[in-house]
Motif scaffolding. Sequence first.
Motif, PDB file in Angstrom:
ATOM      1  N   VAL A  29       0.839  -1.199   0.000  1.00  0.00           N
ATOM      2  CA  VAL A  29       0.000   0.000   0.000  1.00  0.00           C
ATOM      3  C   VAL A  29       0.873   1.248   0.000  1.00  0.00           C
ATOM      4  O   VAL A  29       0.628   2.207  -0.759  1.00  0.00           O
ATOM      5  CB  VAL A  29      -0.959   0.004   1.201  1.00  0.00           C
ATOM      6  N   GLU A  30       1.901   1.244   0.838  1.00  0.00           N
ATOM      7  CA  GLU A  30       2.812   2.386   0.873  1.00  0.00           C
ATOM      8  C   GLU A  30       3.513   2.565  -0.474  1.00  0.00           C
ATOM      9  O   GLU A  30       3.725   3.694  -0.940  1.00  0.00           O
ATOM     10  CB  GLU A  30       3.859   2.209   1.978  1.00  0.00           C
ATOM     11  N   ALA A  31       3.846   1.452  -1.130  1.00  0.00           N
ATOM     12  CA  ALA A  31       4.469   1.536  -2.451  1.00  0.00           C
ATOM     13  C   ALA A  31       3.505   2.149  -3.462  1.00  0.00           C
ATOM     14  O   ALA A  31       3.900   2.979  -4.297  1.00  0.00           O
ATOM     15  CB  ALA A  31       4.912   0.150  -2.907  1.00  0.00           C
ATOM     16  N   ALA A  32       2.236   1.740  -3.412  1.00  0.00           N
ATOM     17  CA  ALA A  32       1.240   2.307  -4.324  1.00  0.00           C
ATOM     18  C   ALA A  32       1.067   3.802  -4.091  1.00  0.00           C
ATOM     19  O   ALA A  32       0.938   4.586  -5.044  1.00  0.00           O
ATOM     20  CB  ALA A  32      -0.096   1.584  -4.154  1.00  0.00           C
TER      21      ALA A  32
ATOM     22  N   GLY B 260      -1.481 -12.296  -3.927  1.00  0.00           N
ATOM     23  CA  GLY B 260      -1.619 -13.143  -2.751  1.00  0.00           C
ATOM     24  C   GLY B 260      -2.123 -12.447  -1.510  1.00  0.00           C
ATOM     25  O   GLY B 260      -2.133 -13.045  -0.426  1.00  0.00           O
ATOM     26  N   ARG B 261      -2.593 -11.193  -1.662  1.00  0.00           N
ATOM     27  CA  ARG B 261      -3.036 -10.424  -0.499  1.00  0.00           C
ATOM     28  C   ARG B 261      -4.513 -10.070  -0.638  1.00  0.00           C
ATOM     29  O   ARG B 261      -5.054 -10.066  -1.743  1.00  0.00           O
ATOM     30  CB  ARG B 261      -2.184  -9.157  -0.355  1.00  0.00           C
TER      31      ARG B 261
ATOM     32  N   ARG C 247      -7.439  -9.270  -6.295  1.00  0.00           N
ATOM     33  CA  ARG C 247      -8.266  -9.436  -7.491  1.00  0.00           C
ATOM     34  C   ARG C 247      -9.032  -8.146  -7.784  1.00  0.00           C
ATOM     35  O   ARG C 247      -9.177  -7.747  -8.948  1.00  0.00           O
ATOM     36  CB  ARG C 247      -9.228 -10.600  -7.286  1.00  0.00           C
ATOM     37  N   LEU C 248      -9.499  -7.486  -6.741  1.00  0.00           N
ATOM     38  CA  LEU C 248     -10.228  -6.228  -6.907  1.00  0.00           C
ATOM     39  C   LEU C 248      -9.320  -5.149  -7.496  1.00  0.00           C
ATOM     40  O   LEU C 248      -9.715  -4.407  -8.399  1.00  0.00           O
ATOM     41  CB  LEU C 248     -10.778  -5.779  -5.550  1.00  0.00           C
ATOM     42  N   TRP C 249      -8.113  -5.059  -6.988  1.00  0.00           N
ATOM     43  CA  TRP C 249      -7.114  -4.107  -7.507  1.00  0.00           C
ATOM     44  C   TRP C 249      -6.892  -4.335  -9.006  1.00  0.00           C
ATOM     45  O   TRP C 249      -6.926  -3.399  -9.807  1.00  0.00           O
ATOM     46  CB  TRP C 249      -5.824  -4.280  -6.722  1.00  0.00           C
ATOM     47  N   ARG C 250      -6.690  -5.589  -9.378  1.00  0.00           N
ATOM     48  CA  ARG C 250      -6.453  -5.897 -10.788  1.00  0.00           C
ATOM     49  C   ARG C 250      -7.675  -5.558 -11.640  1.00  0.00           C
ATOM     50  O   ARG C 250      -7.530  -5.012 -12.741  1.00  0.00           O
ATOM     51  CB  ARG C 250      -6.104  -7.387 -10.966  1.00  0.00           C
TER      52      ARG C 250
ATOM     53  N   ALA D 217     -10.326  -3.296   1.351  1.00  0.00           N
ATOM     54  CA  ALA D 217     -10.292  -4.755   1.391  1.00  0.00           C
ATOM     55  C   ALA D 217      -9.285  -5.258   2.427  1.00  0.00           C
ATOM     56  O   ALA D 217      -9.552  -6.221   3.156  1.00  0.00           O
ATOM     57  CB  ALA D 217      -9.927  -5.295   0.014  1.00  0.00           C
ATOM     58  N   MET D 218      -8.158  -4.566   2.536  1.00  0.00           N
ATOM     59  CA  MET D 218      -7.140  -4.998   3.491  1.00  0.00           C
ATOM     60  C   MET D 218      -7.568  -4.690   4.923  1.00  0.00           C
ATOM     61  O   MET D 218      -7.284  -5.447   5.843  1.00  0.00           O
ATOM     62  CB  MET D 218      -5.798  -4.354   3.151  1.00  0.00           C
TER      63      MET D 218
END
Length: 331
Positions: A256-259, A289-290, A294-297, A327-328
């Motif tokens: 998340v921080e990277a995004a 894997g988190r 799938r929602l992000w993609r 979601a997280m």
Amino acid sequence: MNVTEQARLSVAPMMDWTDRFCRGFHRILSREALLYTEMVTAAAIIHGPRARLLRRDAPENPVALQIGGSDPEELRRATALAAPFGYDEVNLNVGCPSDRVQSGCFGAVLMKTPGLVAECVRAMIAESAVEVTVKCRIGVDDQDPDTVLPDFLNQMQDAGVRRITIHARKAWLEGLSPKDNREIPPLDYPLVHRMKTRFPELHLSINGGIAPGMIEDQLWLMDGVMVGRAAYHQPWDILGEADRLWNREPPCKGPVEAALAMRPQIVAWLEEGARIHQITRHMLGLFHGRPGARLWRRVLSEGAHKAQSPAEGLALYDAALDQIRGAMAAA
């Protein structure tokens, strides 16, 4: 830190993938890993839209330019013309098995003519202020890798090459597609490990089938590890903690921080005229894997091509960020 030290972990050159947007994203994840461009042919550098082909952004460094070709004079000229673009390394492709590459008589087919490769790298070294390296296969077609590979390395060493990345698979130039050549020929890690024992003075990196969890084990036996598809499809798993290999703190604490760290760079690229899909297509695996992956993609994949303006592109990215954080948090 010099480029040889940063070659402890590198991200492989991958056609249609490791463009400047991909490299900019990977640099957010790791300050130290060595990044590679897509392969650019020597002819394209000499005769094509050089400024567009070789453009890079300063924050990408350290970054290596991979060149394809088989004519020593052409490669010499291409190396000289590329120098002003400030790459940290120039790499000769002796590993790509695609039909397009074979028809130009370069890539993996050059494993059959190591003497010509030696001429090529000598010409490149004569024009380059930065290190010239080679990426190769263990052999092609019916060659015996136990004989071919050490001879190839010996000739590269005699030509002045000091750093080589070995894809631990043969390439079959007839009968297998480029995709199949990345998956079907069996990996022979022990052979590559033996080459490090046989050529201790060479800096040798291993490539091919490297997955998360394998890097540190390989570094006990090799000088460096080059990761390809896993770094693209699971970028956080490969690069998120990579800087600890150099005893450095990673730049981001999590995906998340990277995004979030990518957002200012995305704004800058959109303002330059880039489209959001050019950028986010490289980021689809960030949350692999988190929760919410799938929602992000889906949000980015379905909406990126519809976004017509920078504002729409940024709004889409922010929406994907909101979705993944929700979601997280709910997981």
